[in-house]
Design an enzyme around this catalytic site. Structure first.
Site, PDB file in Angstrom:
ATOM      1  N   LYS A 226      20.625 -25.130  -1.368  1.00 47.52           N
ATOM      2  CA  LYS A 226      19.586 -24.814  -0.379  1.00 47.52           C
ATOM      3  C   LYS A 226      19.609 -23.314  -0.073  1.00 47.52           C
ATOM      4  O   LYS A 226      20.592 -22.803   0.466  1.00 47.52           O
ATOM      5  CB  LYS A 226      19.816 -25.579   0.934  1.00 47.52           C
ATOM      6  CG  LYS A 226      18.594 -25.460   1.844  1.00 47.52           C
ATOM      7  CD  LYS A 226      18.896 -25.718   3.303  1.00 47.52           C
ATOM      8  CE  LYS A 226      19.252 -24.484   4.076  1.00 47.52           C
ATOM      9  NZ  LYS A 226      18.183 -23.496   4.253  1.00 47.52           N
ATOM     10  N   GLU A 300      32.332 -19.069   3.224  1.00 49.76           N
ATOM     11  CA  GLU A 300      32.361 -17.591   3.180  1.00 49.76           C
ATOM     12  C   GLU A 300      31.536 -17.150   4.385  1.00 49.76           C
ATOM     13  O   GLU A 300      30.315 -17.308   4.395  1.00 49.76           O
ATOM     14  CB  GLU A 300      31.757 -17.123   1.855  1.00 49.76           C
ATOM     15  CG  GLU A 300      32.207 -15.737   1.469  1.00 49.76           C
ATOM     16  CD  GLU A 300      31.304 -14.679   2.040  1.00 49.76           C
ATOM     17  OE1 GLU A 300      31.602 -14.213   3.164  1.00 49.76           O
ATOM     18  OE2 GLU A 300      30.314 -14.336   1.401  1.00 49.76           O
ATOM     19  N   CYS A 334      28.117  -9.223   4.861  1.00 50.13           N
ATOM     20  CA  CYS A 334      29.230  -9.820   5.612  1.00 50.13           C
ATOM     21  C   CYS A 334      30.463  -8.922   5.576  1.00 50.13           C
ATOM     22  O   CYS A 334      31.246  -8.905   6.515  1.00 50.13           O
ATOM     23  CB  CYS A 334      29.542 -11.206   5.088  1.00 50.13           C
ATOM     24  SG  CYS A 334      29.672 -11.253   3.303  1.00 50.13           S
ATOM     25  N   GLU A 431      29.559  -9.389  14.961  1.00 55.80           N
ATOM     26  CA  GLU A 431      28.871  -8.953  13.755  1.00 55.80           C
ATOM     27  C   GLU A 431      27.428  -8.589  14.121  1.00 55.80           C
ATOM     28  O   GLU A 431      26.673  -9.441  14.593  1.00 55.80           O
ATOM     29  CB  GLU A 431      28.879 -10.132  12.784  1.00 55.80           C
ATOM     30  CG  GLU A 431      28.690  -9.771  11.367  1.00 55.80           C
ATOM     31  CD  GLU A 431      28.778 -10.988  10.446  1.00 55.80           C
ATOM     32  OE1 GLU A 431      28.555 -12.129  10.900  1.00 55.80           O
ATOM     33  OE2 GLU A 431      29.056 -10.778   9.263  1.00 55.80           O
TER      34      GLU A 431
HETATM   35  P1  NDP Z   1      23.134 -19.158   9.190  1.00 57.68           P
HETATM   36  O1  NDP Z   1      24.581 -19.407   9.067  1.00 57.68           O
HETATM   37  O2  NDP Z   1      22.386 -19.853  10.256  1.00 57.68           O
HETATM   38  O3  NDP Z   1      22.412 -19.529   7.803  1.00 57.68           O
HETATM   39  C1  NDP Z   1      23.043 -19.589   6.533  1.00 57.68           C
HETATM   40  C2  NDP Z   1      22.476 -20.772   5.753  1.00 57.68           C
HETATM   41  O4  NDP Z   1      22.833 -22.007   6.403  1.00 57.68           O
HETATM   42  C3  NDP Z   1      20.951 -20.784   5.674  1.00 57.68           C
HETATM   43  O5  NDP Z   1      20.564 -21.348   4.431  1.00 57.68           O
HETATM   44  C4  NDP Z   1      20.587 -21.685   6.825  1.00 57.68           C
HETATM   45  O6  NDP Z   1      19.306 -22.234   6.700  1.00 57.68           O
HETATM   46  C5  NDP Z   1      21.656 -22.759   6.717  1.00 57.68           C
HETATM   47  N1  NDP Z   1      21.902 -23.496   7.946  1.00 57.68           N
HETATM   48  C6  NDP Z   1      21.578 -23.157   9.229  1.00 57.68           C
HETATM   49  N2  NDP Z   1      22.021 -24.113  10.091  1.00 57.68           N
HETATM   50  C7  NDP Z   1      22.628 -25.064   9.338  1.00 57.68           C
HETATM   51  C8  NDP Z   1      23.294 -26.286   9.641  1.00 57.68           C
HETATM   52  N3  NDP Z   1      23.441 -26.714  10.887  1.00 57.68           N
HETATM   53  N4  NDP Z   1      23.816 -27.018   8.627  1.00 57.68           N
HETATM   54  C9  NDP Z   1      23.715 -26.584   7.348  1.00 57.68           C
HETATM   55  N5  NDP Z   1      23.092 -25.446   6.995  1.00 57.68           N
HETATM   56  C10 NDP Z   1      22.564 -24.674   7.966  1.00 57.68           C
HETATM   57  O7  NDP Z   1      22.889 -17.629   9.273  1.00 57.68           O
HETATM   58  P2  NDP Z   1      21.567 -16.954   9.876  1.00 57.68           P
HETATM   59  O8  NDP Z   1      20.620 -16.803   8.789  1.00 57.68           O
HETATM   60  O9  NDP Z   1      21.040 -17.630  11.065  1.00 57.68           O
HETATM   61  O10 NDP Z   1      22.177 -15.595  10.342  1.00 57.68           O
HETATM   62  C11 NDP Z   1      22.865 -15.541  11.587  1.00 57.68           C
HETATM   63  C12 NDP Z   1      24.030 -14.633  11.503  1.00 57.68           C
HETATM   64  O11 NDP Z   1      24.935 -15.116  10.518  1.00 57.68           O
HETATM   65  C13 NDP Z   1      23.725 -13.242  11.037  1.00 57.68           C
HETATM   66  O12 NDP Z   1      23.294 -12.443  12.059  1.00 57.68           O
HETATM   67  C14 NDP Z   1      25.039 -12.820  10.492  1.00 57.68           C
HETATM   68  O13 NDP Z   1      25.853 -12.365  11.537  1.00 57.68           O
HETATM   69  C15 NDP Z   1      25.611 -14.062   9.920  1.00 57.68           C
HETATM   70  N6  NDP Z   1      25.440 -14.167   8.468  1.00 57.68           N
HETATM   71  C16 NDP Z   1      26.515 -13.978   7.688  1.00 57.68           C
HETATM   72  C17 NDP Z   1      26.365 -14.023   6.326  1.00 57.68           C
HETATM   73  C18 NDP Z   1      27.497 -13.827   5.417  1.00 57.68           C
HETATM   74  O14 NDP Z   1      27.283 -13.470   4.264  1.00 57.68           O
HETATM   75  N7  NDP Z   1      28.710 -14.073   5.839  1.00 57.68           N
HETATM   76  C19 NDP Z   1      25.079 -14.222   5.690  1.00 57.68           C
HETATM   77  C20 NDP Z   1      24.005 -14.461   6.617  1.00 57.68           C
HETATM   78  C21 NDP Z   1      24.204 -14.424   7.949  1.00 57.68           C
HETATM   79  P3  NDP Z   1      18.051 -21.445   7.337  1.00 57.68           P
HETATM   80  O15 NDP Z   1      18.018 -20.081   6.805  1.00 57.68           O
HETATM   81  O16 NDP Z   1      16.921 -22.230   6.853  1.00 57.68           O
HETATM   82  O17 NDP Z   1      18.277 -21.502   8.823  1.00 57.68           O
END
Ligand code: NDP
Length: 521
Positions: A226, A300, A334, A431
């Site tokens: 996904k 991660e 990240c 972050e």
């Molecule tokens: P999320 O953790 O919400 O999203 C990452 C993925 O998980 C997306 O595909 C998201 O879908 C999906 N997701 C969201 N909620 C659920 C759930 N309950 N169960 C399973 N999958 C889920 O990150 P965000 O995009 O909201 O970003 C928020 C913050 O996360 C950022 O500001 C940053 O600080 C951090 N982040 C860290 C990353 C890293 O590489 N470590 C990468 C991205 C974000 P959808 O996009 O459709 O909501």
């Protein structure tokens, strides 16, 4: 020249607790006497870059369906959501919203493909598919880079020169391992896990897909993946490459949608493993959901890396490393070097160099090849950056930003840094995931180590010094999965990546990245 393509001028705004604009150079009405140490070439804003927009045409469909069992299929609920270009706020396409029944169909297809085809293929045959996919990615790299830039906001020079070469490199690298797994596990008996559910974020959409899909397939697993809601288009073009490569139906399935689609995948009883990249908050929810199930999990998650600069480091090179450490991909990284620890003796010099350097950064059209900082990925991410930056100002830190005219449409944030930061400020702990650096100081290596490790995260760190012995001392004591020395944000498929503490579990990349996809006897 269009407003969006103008370079940032050299004037700098310093915001204190009450935001105000202080012009420190360039625009004063009375002559300014500049101290010798501060003198620099000033072209008065007359020399500028000509626009260099990417001109290759790419076809983006009006609508994208789910990719299940080797075919593009409409979602059972008939719902779609828009995907916007964050640089223009214009709708690029509509994307199928996968309901739990679609996730069921994808998992069933992955199971069939696993039992009937993929787990029975010799490693050398699996490797051939992966090599073919890697070569096709290279052939279509330009088109994929443009799509990545339009859908996600990152600059074309990064998607073209960093993301896409690494995407192909990951498929090549794991293709090589597919028939050599006995050597990776030192002769132990091994078998694939089965069906892997994979959830990826929006900051490196194709690269994260490659990090997840390539090792899973090399080890004989099948996949339901996904992508993030805001960046689904490029992976659906990757699905066309899977078709062109003749990858057996059902080996990779793509379910697009929001968090609910991710939850349905995590909780699906037909999935043997979840691999997640994203926020620590969602990572914790997933870890709780899997307690008591036989599913394997790799996470991660977030980071708040310390980039440590000693007084004996080559400062000009270090400044470039600090810049790429925090402003690469608009800071949506990240492992971004978001906390800079500067040895106290060189603090004023470093701040001055950074201030001058960010004044040369070009913010604007991500498809222009001269742009350094593209668009923030989404409105909600921009709001989050504003909220945290405001907290820094309210808590007493000083914000330094270049004066630069941002495009009127789209989501933008200029390259910024804070001085006067203490370890207890939110901007030193949370972050920000945007182009905002927090600068702190230290006196001794021991103090740097203690303060760098004082965070719930432990994903990455950087050390800048002329002394090899100091590097060894520091890397052994920093609690971070990756530590770069005299460089930053360097990635290679052969190097493992992953975190300590709240930054996650397990490793991706390298030989280590094969192990979470294998059952070892
Ligand atoms: P999320 O953790 O919400 O999203 C990452 C993925 O998980 C997306 O595909 C998201 O879908 C999906 N997701 C969201 N909620 C659920 C759930 N309950 N169960 C399973 N999958 C889920 O990150 P965000 O995009 O909201 O970003 C928020 C913050 O996360 C950022 O500001 C940053 O600080 C951090 N982040 C860290 C990353 C890293 O590489 N470590 C990468 C991205 C974000 P959808 O996009 O459709 O909501």
């Amino acid at each position: 020249m269009p407003k969006s393509k103008r370079a940032a001028s050299s004037a700098i705004a310093v915001r204190k607790s009450k935001p105000e604009v202080v012009k420190t150079s360039g625009h004063a009405s009375a002559p300014i006497v500049v101290p010798v140490a501060e003198r620099k070439l000033n072209f008065g804003g007359k020399w500028n870059y000509a626009p260099a927009p990417e001109t290759t045409k790419v076809a983006i469909d009006a609508r994208y369906e789910l990719f299940i069992d080797g075919k593009f299929v409409a979602p059972k609920g008939g719902k779609y959501f828009p995907s916007l270009n964050p640089a223009t706020e214009r709708k690029l396409a509509e994307i199928a919203l996968a309901a739990p029944e679609d996730v069921d169909a994808a998992v069933a297809a992955a199971r069939r493909a696993y039992t009937k085809v993929w787990s029975k293929l010799p490693g050398a045959e699996r490797g051939k598919y992966l090599y073919r996919i890697a070569r096709l990615i290279q052939e279509k790299a330009r088109e994929l880079a443009i799509i990545e830039t339009m859908d996600g906001g990152k600059t074309i020079k990064e998607s073209r020169d960093v993301d896409l070469p690494l995407v192909a490199a990951h498929f090549f690298y794991y293709a090589g391992w597919a028939d050599k797994l006995d050597y990776a596990v030192h002769g132990r008996k091994h078998e694939p896990l089965g069906v892997c559910g994979q959830i990826i974020p929006w900051n490196f959409p194709l690269l994260m897909a490659a990090w997840k899909i390539a090792p899973a397939l090399a080890t004989g697993n099948t996949v339901v993946i996904k992508p993030a809601e805001t960046t689904s288009i490029s992976i659906l073009h990757l699905a066309r490459i899977f078709q062109e490569a003749g990858l057996p139906e059902g080996v990779v399935n793509i379910v697009t949608g929001a968090g609910e689609t991710g939850t349905a995948l995590v909780n699906h009883p037909g999935v043997d493993k979840i691999a997640f990249t994203g926020s620590t908050e969602v990572g914790k929810l997933i870890a709780k959901a899997l307690v008591g199930t036989p599913k394997k999990l790799t996470l991660e998650l977030g980071g708040k890396a310390a980039n440590i600069l000693f007084e004996d480091a080559p400062l000009d090179q270090a400044v470039e490393g600090i810049i790429s450490g925090i402003y690469f991909n608009q800071g949506h990284v990240c492992c971004a070097g978001s906390r800079l620890f500067v040895q106290e003796s060189i603090f004023p010099q470093v701040v001055r160099k950074l201030r001058d350097r960010i004044a040369t950064m070009r913010v604007g059209d991500p498809l222009d090849k001269n742009t350094d900082l593209g668009a923030i990925n989404s409105k909600s991410q921009l709001e989050k950056i504003h909220e945290l930056v405001q907290s820094g100002i309210s808590e007493g830190a000083q914000l330094v930003q270049p004066w630069c005219k941002l495009p009127e449409k789209g989501y933008w944030f200029p390259p910024s840094f804070f001085t006067g930061v203490t370890g207890s400020h939110r901007i030193a702990q949370e972050e920000i995931f945007g182009p905002v650096l927090s600068i702190l100081t230290f006196r001794t290596p021991e103090e740097a180590i203690e303060r760098a490790n004082h965070t719930p995260y432990g994903l990455s760190a950087g050390v800048w010094t002329d002394k090899g012995s100091k590097i060894f001392k520091m890397v052994n004591k920093l609690r971070a999965g990756v530590v770069w020395a005299n460089t930053y944000n360097k990635f290679d498929p052969a190097s493992p990546f992953g975190g300590y503490k709240e930054s996650g579990w397990g490793r991706e990349g390298g030989i280590q990245g094969l192990l979470p996809y294998l059952k070892l006897a």
